[in-house]
Design an enzyme around this catalytic site. Structure first.
Site, PDB file in Angstrom:
ATOM      1  N   ASN A  27       0.876  -1.177   0.000  1.00 34.78           N
ATOM      2  CA  ASN A  27       0.000   0.000   0.000  1.00 34.78           C
ATOM      3  C   ASN A  27       0.913   1.227   0.000  1.00 34.78           C
ATOM      4  OD1 ASN A  27      -1.783   2.070   0.480  1.00 34.78           O
ATOM      5  ND2 ASN A  27      -2.364   1.407   2.544  1.00 34.78           N
ATOM      6  N   LYS A  80       0.131   4.253  -0.235  1.00 36.54           N
ATOM      7  CA  LYS A  80      -0.481   5.454   0.355  1.00 36.54           C
ATOM      8  C   LYS A  80      -0.189   6.660  -0.562  1.00 36.54           C
ATOM      9  CE  LYS A  80      -0.232   3.262   4.849  1.00 36.54           C
ATOM     10  NZ  LYS A  80      -0.089   3.363   6.307  1.00 36.54           N
ATOM     11  N   HIS A 100      -9.521   1.576   5.204  1.00 38.64           N
ATOM     12  CA  HIS A 100      -8.234   1.736   5.886  1.00 38.64           C
ATOM     13  C   HIS A 100      -8.424   2.685   7.074  1.00 38.64           C
ATOM     14  CE1 HIS A 100      -4.088   2.715   6.734  1.00 38.64           C
ATOM     15  NE2 HIS A 100      -3.751   1.642   6.044  1.00 38.64           N
ATOM     16  N   GLU A 121      -6.742   5.028   8.111  1.00 39.37           N
ATOM     17  CA  GLU A 121      -6.489   6.440   7.785  1.00 39.37           C
ATOM     18  C   GLU A 121      -7.722   7.079   7.159  1.00 39.37           C
ATOM     19  OE1 GLU A 121      -2.860   5.668   5.641  1.00 39.37           O
ATOM     20  OE2 GLU A 121      -1.883   5.152   7.536  1.00 39.37           O
ATOM     21  N   GLY A 156       2.767   2.420  10.807  1.00 38.50           N
ATOM     22  CA  GLY A 156       3.743   3.486  10.609  1.00 38.50           C
ATOM     23  C   GLY A 156       4.507   3.863  11.870  1.00 38.50           C
TER      24      GLY A 156
END
Ligand SMILES: O=C(CO)COP(=O)(O)O
Length: 252
Positions: free
Chosen positions: A9, A11, A100, A102, A177
């Site tokens: 991913n 991002k 997700h 996020e 992260g």
């Protein structure tokens, strides 16, 4: 047996030049031979899907596919800025990430909306990767299983046996992260809990659904995670940006 599926991913990262370098490096690495029976994909930002589709097609490895990072809950109409599953299909996507953390946090996505997005993907023959996971506070207060069960329950109620064609990604928010990977046992325990919950609905669905782990997966912790009986692969953020690290995880 469920195949091991490893998905990058990216991002909000990449550009035309770096994407080309990445796909060529990963293809070259994979052409030298990969563990049998695994599936791989990279989820690129919308504007680069067409470029990545062309590049991936050039290397013609059947086990390397393209994915997107989000999809609209609508097929067409007055939804400025949205991208439909039909559009993703045209651009060669085999997978799409939905829900997700996020997007749940920054775009206030609900479990209901996420299930609608998954349905749109399924209608186009695209595999949705449905993300679930608890925050640090939720885990610290002992509510992690309850929180994830709530997220899964909504998917079960809307998607029913179409869940068999989905992937689930367990991504604890505190591990994303942060470099704080869930231990293989902590991840396995949640994956087991998810599978048992699915089995309450349908044992066949539960045994078929691939459950990926995401959150600070790196080349040096992937082997232990992927060896767990209910961990069927990984959704890789930061480490997927470096083609050699991504390859190392794919080979773990
Ligand atoms: O969010 C993730 C993948 O979707 C995980 O990100 P990191 O691998 O950077 O922790």
């Amino acid at each position: 047996m469920r195949p091991l599926t490893i998905i990058g991913n990216w991002k909000l990262n990449g550009n035309l030049a770096s994407n080309e370098v990445w796909v060529k490096a990963v293809c070259q690495g994979m052409e030298k031979g990969m563990p049998a029976g695994r599936k791989y994909a990279v989820c690129a930002p919308f504007p680069y899907l067409s470029q990545c589709d062309q590049l991936i097609k050039q290397c013609s490895l059947a086990f390397l596919r393209l994915g997107a990072q989000d999809v609209s809950a609508h097929l067409s109409g007055a939804y400025t800025g949205e991208v439909s599953a039909q559009m993703l299909k045209e651009l060669g996507c085999a997978y799409v990430i939905v829900g997700h953390s996020e997007r749940r946090q920054m775009h206030h996505e609900t479990d209901e909306l996420i299930a609608e997005k998954a349905l749109q993907a399924l209608d186009q023959g695209i595999t949705p990767i449905i993300c679930v996971g608890e925050s640090a506070d939720e885990r610290n207060s002992g509510r992690e299983v309850e929180v994830v069960r709530g997220q899964i329950a909504k998917q079960v109620s809307v998607l029913q046996d179409r869940l068999a064609d989905c992937l689930i990604a367990y991504e604890p928010i505190w591990a994303i992260g942060t470099g704080k990977v869930a231990s293989a046992q902590v991840a396995q325990d949640m994956h087991r809990a998810i599978r048992l919950q699915l089995a309450e609905f349908d044992e066949d669905v539960a045994s078929h659904v691939g459950i990926l782990y995401g959150g600070s997966v790196k080349p040096d912790n992937a082997v232990e995670l992927f060896a767990m009986p209910d961990i069927d692969g990984g959704l890789i953020g930061g480490a997927s940006l470096n083609p050699q690290d991504f390859l190392a995880i794919c080979q773990a």
